[in-house]
Scaffold this motif. Structure first.
Motif, short mmCIF file in Angstrom:
data_model
loop_
_atom_site.label_atom_id
_atom_site.label_comp_id
_atom_site.label_asym_id
_atom_site.label_seq_id
_atom_site.Cartn_x
_atom_site.Cartn_y
_atom_site.Cartn_z
N ARG A 38 0.83 -1.21 0.00
CA ARG A 38 0.00 0.00 0.00
C ARG A 38 0.86 1.26 0.00
O ARG A 38 0.52 2.25 -0.65
N ASP A 42 0.73 4.19 -2.83
CA ASP A 42 0.59 5.61 -2.53
C ASP A 42 1.51 6.46 -3.41
O ASP A 42 1.24 7.65 -3.63
N PRO A 77 -6.18 -2.99 2.17
CA PRO A 77 -6.80 -1.75 1.69
C PRO A 77 -7.38 -0.92 2.83
O PRO A 77 -7.64 -1.41 3.93
N ARG A 78 -7.61 0.34 2.53
CA ARG A 78 -8.40 1.18 3.43
C ARG A 78 -9.88 0.82 3.31
O ARG A 78 -10.61 0.80 4.29
N GLN A 79 -10.31 0.56 2.08
CA GLN A 79 -11.73 0.32 1.80
C GLN A 79 -11.88 -0.85 0.83
O GLN A 79 -10.99 -1.10 0.01
N PRO A 134 -11.87 -4.84 5.69
CA PRO A 134 -10.53 -5.41 5.55
C PRO A 134 -10.24 -6.55 6.53
O PRO A 134 -9.41 -7.41 6.24
N THR A 166 -5.84 8.23 -6.19
CA THR A 166 -7.07 8.69 -5.57
C THR A 166 -8.10 9.06 -6.64
O THR A 166 -7.79 9.76 -7.61
N TYR A 271 -9.12 5.32 -2.61
CA TYR A 271 -7.73 5.64 -2.31
C TYR A 271 -6.80 4.52 -2.79
O TYR A 271 -7.23 3.37 -2.96
N ASP A 274 -7.15 0.52 -2.34
CA ASP A 274 -8.53 0.07 -2.17
C ASP A 274 -8.85 -1.02 -3.19
O ASP A 274 -8.34 -1.02 -4.32
#
Length: 317
Positions: A38, A42, A77-79, A134, A166, A271, A274
Motif C-alpha cells: 500500500r 501511494d 486496503p483502506r476500503q 478489511p 485517488t 484511495y 482500495d
C-alpha cells in the motif's frame, strides 16, 4: 503451491522473520524498499515506470526464490467496494432459481426475460454496491474458517481492481488511469445468515454473512494494468475439490470495470490500495445445492493473475 509469474507483479511475502513488499517475476522475488504494497501504491505514479527494468534483473537469477517464501494477501486496503449481481450468467441464474411455484413459464422464457431486463439495466441503471471489511481478508493459501452458525457457506470468485491513484468523480474514459492493477478475490458468504427473517425488511446482513475472518481470500499477486492487458478476456474460474464450478470472462459483466469505478467514485472517494470487486459469475453453491464443508479445497483463479488455494476448516464454537 507452485507459482510462476509471466511478466511481473506485486505481492506481500513472508520469510519467517517478517513480511515485506516484493516484485515477483518468473519464480524470483525482489524485496522492495517500501514497507508495504500500500505504501508503494501511494507513490504509484512515480514507481510504476521503474518496475519493468527492475523485473528484468530477476531473469538473471537476482532476488529470492518464490518457492522459499510464503505468499500473503498482496495489499491491506483502506476500503473494499463490492459490486453484486453483475454477471449476465449469474443474474439469469438468480432469476431461474427464484421462480415462484405457480410460475408456468419455461426456463427459456425466463432467460429471455432476464436478458431483456439486463439489457435495460445496462442502458439505464447503475451497479449495485455494498462494502466489505478489511478484517475479512486472508491470504491466497490460508485456511478458510467455517463458522458454526452457518450450514450454507458459499464461494464467489471475482476479478478485483486495485486502485493506484485517488479517485473521486472520475469519468469513465479516465478510470483506468486510477487503476494500478488487478488481483483475485473469493467473496465467501454464509447464505443462511445473509437474509435473516428478523432483518429481511431492512435488507441483507452483510456483516454476518460476508465479513467474517478469512471470508475474503485475496491474491496471490497484483498484476499491473500494463502487464495484464485486456481484462475482459481473462478466464475466471473456481474449482471445488478439483471440479469446475464457475467459469466465465469479464466481457460478460453487466457493468464493466470502467462503469463500476466511475459510479463508485461518484458515491465516495477511492484511495490507493482500495479493492473494487466486480461481481461473480454463475455457479456458486446455490446452483449446485452444495455448500463448503471441512476439508474442501477451493481454487479460485484468473488467467494472467494467478490462483488461490484455500482449505476449509471448521471454526470451533
Amino acid at each position: 503451491m507452485t507459482r510462476r509469474v509471466d511478466g511481473y507483479a506485486l505481492g506481500t511475502f513472508s520469510d519467517g522473520n517478517g513480511e515485506f513488499a516484493g516484485l515477483v517475476s518468473g519464480d524470483r522475488v525482489m524485496p522492495l524498499e517500501a514497507a508495504t504494497v500500500r505504501d508503494l501504491l501511494d507513490e504509484w505514479e512515480s514507481v510504476r515506470d521503474r518496475l519493468p527494468e527492475r523485473a528484468a534483473t530477476l531473469a538473471d537469477g537476482g532476488g529470492r526464490p518464490l518457492a522459499e517464501l510464503a505468499v500473503r494477501a498482496p495489499v491491506m486496503p483502506r476500503q473494499i467496494i463490492q459490486a453484486g449481481a453483475n454477471y449476465r450468467s449469474h443474474v439469469a441464474e438468480i432469476v431461474l432459481s427464484g421462480r415462484e411455484p405457480d410460475d408456468t413459464r419455461s426456463d427459456e422464457e425466463l432467460r429471455r426475460e432476464a436478458e431483456t431486463m439486463m439489457d435495460e439495466k445496462t442502458r439505464t441503471g447503475s451497479p449495485f454496491f455494498f462494502s466489505g471489511l478489511p478484517a475479512a481478508i486472508c491470504g491466497p493459501d490460508d485456511d478458510v474458517l467455517l463458522p458454526p452458525e452457518s450450514a450454507k457457506v458459499d464461494w464467489e470468485v471475482e476479478l478485483t481492481a486495485v486502485i493506484g491513484k485517488t479517485a473521486h468523480r472520475v469519468p469513465r474514459e479516465r478510470v483506468m488511469e486510477h487503476v494500478a492493477g488487478f488481483t483475485v478475490c473469493n467473496d465467501i458468504s454464509a447464505r443462511d445468515l445473509q437474509f435473516p427473517p428478523e432483518h429481511r425488511p431492512l435488507g441483507g446482513d452483510w456483516i454476518r454473512a460476508k465479513n467474517r475472518p478469512t471470508f475474503l481470500p485475496t491474491g496471490p499477486f497484483i498484476t499491473p494494468v500494463e502487464v495484464l492487458g485486456d481484462y475482459r478476456e481473462r478466464a475466471i474460474t473456481l474449482d471445488l475439490n478439483g471440479e469446475r464450478k464457475q467459469s466465465d470472462v469479464p466481457a460478460n459483466l453487466l457493468f464493466d470495470v470502467e462503469a463500476i469505478i466511475a459510479a463508485a467514485s461518484t458515491a465516495t472517494t477511492l484511495y490507493p490500495g482500495d479493492l473494487v470487486l466486480t461481481g461473480s459469475p454463475a455457479g456458486n453453491g446455490g446452483k449446485w445445492q452444495r455448500w463448503l464443508g471441512p476439508g474442501d479445497v477451493v481454487e479460485a483463479g484468473i488467467s494472467g493473475i494467478g490462483v488461490q488455494r484455500n482449505t476449509c476448516v471448521q471454526e470451533p464454537r
